[in-house]
Write an enzyme that holds these catalytic residues in place. Structure first.
Site, PDB file in Angstrom:
ATOM      1  N   ARG A  90       0.872  -1.180   0.000  1.00 19.11           N
ATOM      2  CA  ARG A  90       0.000   0.000   0.000  1.00 19.11           C
ATOM      3  C   ARG A  90       0.906   1.226   0.000  1.00 19.11           C
ATOM      4  O   ARG A  90       1.785   1.360   0.851  1.00 19.11           O
ATOM      5  CB  ARG A  90      -0.871  -0.008   1.248  1.00 19.11           C
ATOM      6  CG  ARG A  90      -1.625   1.291   1.389  1.00 19.11           C
ATOM      7  CD  ARG A  90      -2.549   1.256   2.579  1.00 19.11           C
ATOM      8  NE  ARG A  90      -3.302   2.490   2.624  1.00 19.11           N
ATOM      9  CZ  ARG A  90      -3.383   3.280   3.689  1.00 19.11           C
ATOM     10  NH1 ARG A  90      -2.742   2.975   4.795  1.00 19.11           N
ATOM     11  NH2 ARG A  90      -4.092   4.373   3.647  1.00 19.11           N
ATOM     12  N   CYS A 283     -14.666   5.858  18.892  1.00 19.11           N
ATOM     13  CA  CYS A 283     -16.119   5.984  18.831  1.00 19.11           C
ATOM     14  C   CYS A 283     -16.819   5.178  19.935  1.00 19.11           C
ATOM     15  O   CYS A 283     -17.786   5.633  20.538  1.00 19.11           O
ATOM     16  CB  CYS A 283     -16.557   5.509  17.448  1.00 19.11           C
ATOM     17  SG  CYS A 283     -18.266   5.726  17.121  1.00 19.11           S
ATOM     18  N   GLY A 336     -18.322   2.700  10.414  1.00 18.32           N
ATOM     19  CA  GLY A 336     -19.402   2.439   9.456  1.00 18.32           C
ATOM     20  C   GLY A 336     -19.889   0.996   9.513  1.00 18.32           C
ATOM     21  O   GLY A 336     -21.076   0.711   9.342  1.00 18.32           O
ATOM     22  N   GLU A 388      -9.192  -3.882   2.142  1.00 19.76           N
ATOM     23  CA  GLU A 388      -8.177  -3.263   1.277  1.00 19.76           C
ATOM     24  C   GLU A 388      -7.059  -4.246   0.938  1.00 19.76           C
ATOM     25  O   GLU A 388      -6.496  -4.205  -0.150  1.00 19.76           O
ATOM     26  CB  GLU A 388      -7.604  -2.027   1.987  1.00 19.76           C
ATOM     27  CG  GLU A 388      -8.586  -0.871   2.019  1.00 19.76           C
ATOM     28  CD  GLU A 388      -8.388   0.059   3.207  1.00 19.76           C
ATOM     29  OE1 GLU A 388      -8.726  -0.341   4.350  1.00 19.76           O
ATOM     30  OE2 GLU A 388      -7.913   1.179   3.002  1.00 19.76           O
TER      31      GLU A 388
HETATM   32  P1  ADP Z   1      -8.403   2.594  10.912  1.00 21.59           P
HETATM   33  O1  ADP Z   1      -8.859   3.810  10.174  1.00 21.59           O
HETATM   34  O2  ADP Z   1      -7.247   2.850  11.830  1.00 21.59           O
HETATM   35  O3  ADP Z   1      -8.252   1.357  10.044  1.00 21.59           O
HETATM   36  P2  ADP Z   1     -10.820   1.322  11.847  1.00 21.59           P
HETATM   37  O4  ADP Z   1     -11.423   1.258  10.489  1.00 21.59           O
HETATM   38  O5  ADP Z   1     -10.474   0.043  12.524  1.00 21.59           O
HETATM   39  O6  ADP Z   1      -9.596   2.302  11.926  1.00 21.59           O
HETATM   40  O7  ADP Z   1     -11.873   2.127  12.770  1.00 21.59           O
HETATM   41  C1  ADP Z   1     -11.599   2.456  14.087  1.00 21.59           C
HETATM   42  C2  ADP Z   1     -12.852   3.096  14.662  1.00 21.59           C
HETATM   43  O8  ADP Z   1     -13.925   2.144  14.606  1.00 21.59           O
HETATM   44  C3  ADP Z   1     -12.707   3.506  16.130  1.00 21.59           C
HETATM   45  O9  ADP Z   1     -13.268   4.780  16.344  1.00 21.59           O
HETATM   46  C4  ADP Z   1     -13.544   2.451  16.844  1.00 21.59           C
HETATM   47  O10 ADP Z   1     -14.102   2.939  18.036  1.00 21.59           O
HETATM   48  C5  ADP Z   1     -14.629   2.189  15.824  1.00 21.59           C
HETATM   49  N1  ADP Z   1     -15.307   0.927  16.120  1.00 21.59           N
HETATM   50  C6  ADP Z   1     -14.829  -0.328  16.017  1.00 21.59           C
HETATM   51  N2  ADP Z   1     -15.747  -1.220  16.473  1.00 21.59           N
HETATM   52  C7  ADP Z   1     -16.836  -0.493  16.879  1.00 21.59           C
HETATM   53  C8  ADP Z   1     -18.096  -0.812  17.454  1.00 21.59           C
HETATM   54  N3  ADP Z   1     -18.438  -2.063  17.694  1.00 21.59           N
HETATM   55  N4  ADP Z   1     -18.947   0.201  17.708  1.00 21.59           N
HETATM   56  C9  ADP Z   1     -18.608   1.474  17.474  1.00 21.59           C
HETATM   57  N5  ADP Z   1     -17.437   1.851  16.927  1.00 21.59           N
HETATM   58  C10 ADP Z   1     -16.551   0.885  16.644  1.00 21.59           C
END
Ligand code: ADP
Length: 406
Positions: A90, A283, A336, A388
């Site tokens: 990447r 989150c 999401g 990804e």
């Molecule tokens: P990155 O951008 O580092 O790859 P991720 O796509 O793993 O990060 O997203 C991280 C975010 O997803 C954090 O804010 C985390 O709190 C949120 N997250 C992961 N699981 C949950 C969940 N079950 N409910 C709410 N938010 C979540």
């Protein structure tokens, strides 16, 4: 002959290195893991190998090169090393030069180095991973997949800033867009789920993780995206402010004596959900804090999440100007894919675009589950877990197959 479809995917950051050995055709993962806090005394490497979990902490601080050497050692012990055909990397910024995956040569490495001035936090780290992998896997072809590539189809009216034109011509200042590999993957998956050819599919895709971006996809191609010249633009994120009035920067420097470096840290590392809530960039932590007994804590967590959801909803709505049809909204990324709360809040702002959430489907579509979370009379909103790594493996494999055939 390039027959074996197993590709080692490497995603190298300044202090971390994620890897995944997978079959590019099926997406089956044999080994994955992460080396973190590299070059500090707390450096660790976690490797999940075919159901076995290995966590190594070395006594001395170690770097990316040693992390890759450890990985090679374990892959050799597991007789997996000779099953790897190629390495896919990447790379964050491909500028205007790269809209496709590319076989890494010395001259490509030079161009990635030159592009570091556009992505000083990311491209140098990506190059460290490339060099370390080239040393460890001398015989294997290495391919770069760029995060900006998918957005190279944006029209001029979307990527130009209203700045003097020569800043674009002479200094490449324009919108590039990021998270391209993720927006590409989820739009392909969404088209499959809706049984439409991707060339006729129109989506707005919201990648909500630590970094967040929204993209308009017209007939399968990116036509606009919320991130810009850097990943700082657009909606607020975990620690990034997203778009703010640029006048605030002058005020911070001229009236509040911030140095440029302090402004940079403020906007990239101390703002977003973290800055507004004063609690966390995570989150989940904020969702829990909304019901805290500490009323100030709960007020600020609620405020941070409300601003976050409102900004994302506005960004989604703004992209209706980029499209003539909209087959579905897509949610992906850690938030999401999992946060029923955030999805509900965003969709509440989007009833004018005919989005109506189905509470039960929203609750059950998480933790890796994919599907439509809206009612039958609503426009579809699809939750699609991103992958990804699979795109990087697949594009690496396809490029090398084309080269062998051509
Ligand atoms: P990155 O951008 O580092 O790859 P991720 O796509 O793993 O990060 O997203 C991280 C975010 O997803 C954090 O804010 C985390 O709190 C949120 N997250 C992961 N699981 C949950 C969940 N079950 N409910 C709410 N938010 C979540």
């Amino acid at each position: 002959m390039f027959a074996n479809s197993n590709v080692l995917v490497i995603n190298c950051g300044s202090s971390s290195l994620k890897f995944s050995l997978m079959d590019a055709i099926t997406g089956k993962v044999f080994v994955d893991g992460i080396a973190e806090r590299l070059m500090t005394s707390a450096a660790t490497i976690k490797i999940n190998m075919l159901d076995k979990h290995n966590k190594l902490s070395l006594n001395a601080p170690f770097d990316h090169k040693i992390a890759i050497e450890k990985l090679v050692e374990l892959l050799t012990q597991a007789n997996l090393i000779e099953k790897i055909s190629a390495i896919g990397h990447r790379v964050v910024h491909g500028g205007e030069q790269y809209s496709q995956p590319i076989l890494i040569t010395e001259s490509i490495k030079k161009t990635i180095t030159q592009l570091s001035k556009l992505a000083p936090l990311h491209n140098p780290a990506n190059l460290i991973g490339i060099v370390a992998a080239q040393q460890a896997f001398e015989q294997l072809p290495q391919v770069a997949i760029f995060d900006t590539a998918f957005h190279q189809t944006m029209p001029e009216k979307a990527f130009m800033y209203a700045l003097p034109y020569e800043l674009y011509q002479q200094n490449s200042i324009r919108k590039y867009g990021f998270h391209g590999t993720s927006h590409y993957f989820v739009s392909q998956q969404a088209a499959k789920q809706l049984r439409k050819p991707i060339e006729q599919s129109n989506f707005i895709s919201a990648h909500l993780g630590n970094g967040c971006s929204v993209t308009a996809v017209k007939n399968g191609q990116s036509v606009d995206s919320s991130m810009g010249f850097t990943p700082l633009e657009g909606v607020m994120m975990g620690t990034r402010s997203g778009s703010i009035d640029p006048g605030i920067i002058f005020y911070l420097v001229e009236q509040l004596d911030y140095s440029l470096n302090e402004v940079n840290q403020l906007l990239n590392k101390k703002s977003g959900l973290l800055g507004l809530s004063t609690l966390s960039n995570d989150c989940r932590t904020l969702e829990q804090a909304t019901s805290s007994d500490d009323s100030e804590k709960s007020r600020l967590a609620t405020l941070a999440l409300a601003v976050f959801c409102y900004q994302i909803a506005k960004s989604i709505a703004s992209f209706s100007a980029s499209l003539t049809n909209l087959d579905a909204l897509i949610f992906t990324g850690g938030i999401g894919e999992n946060s029923t709360f955030v999805r509900e809040q965003i969709l509440t702002h989007l009833s004018l675009l005919n989005f109506y959430i189905d509470d039960e489907k929203n609750q059950t579509t998480r933790l890796g589950v994919s599907g439509n979370i809206c009612t039958t009379n609503s426009r579809p909103c699809l939750v699609i877990p991103t992958n990804e790594e699979w795109v990087i493996a697949e594009q690496t494999y396809s490029l090398l197959q084309q080269k062998n055939q051509g």
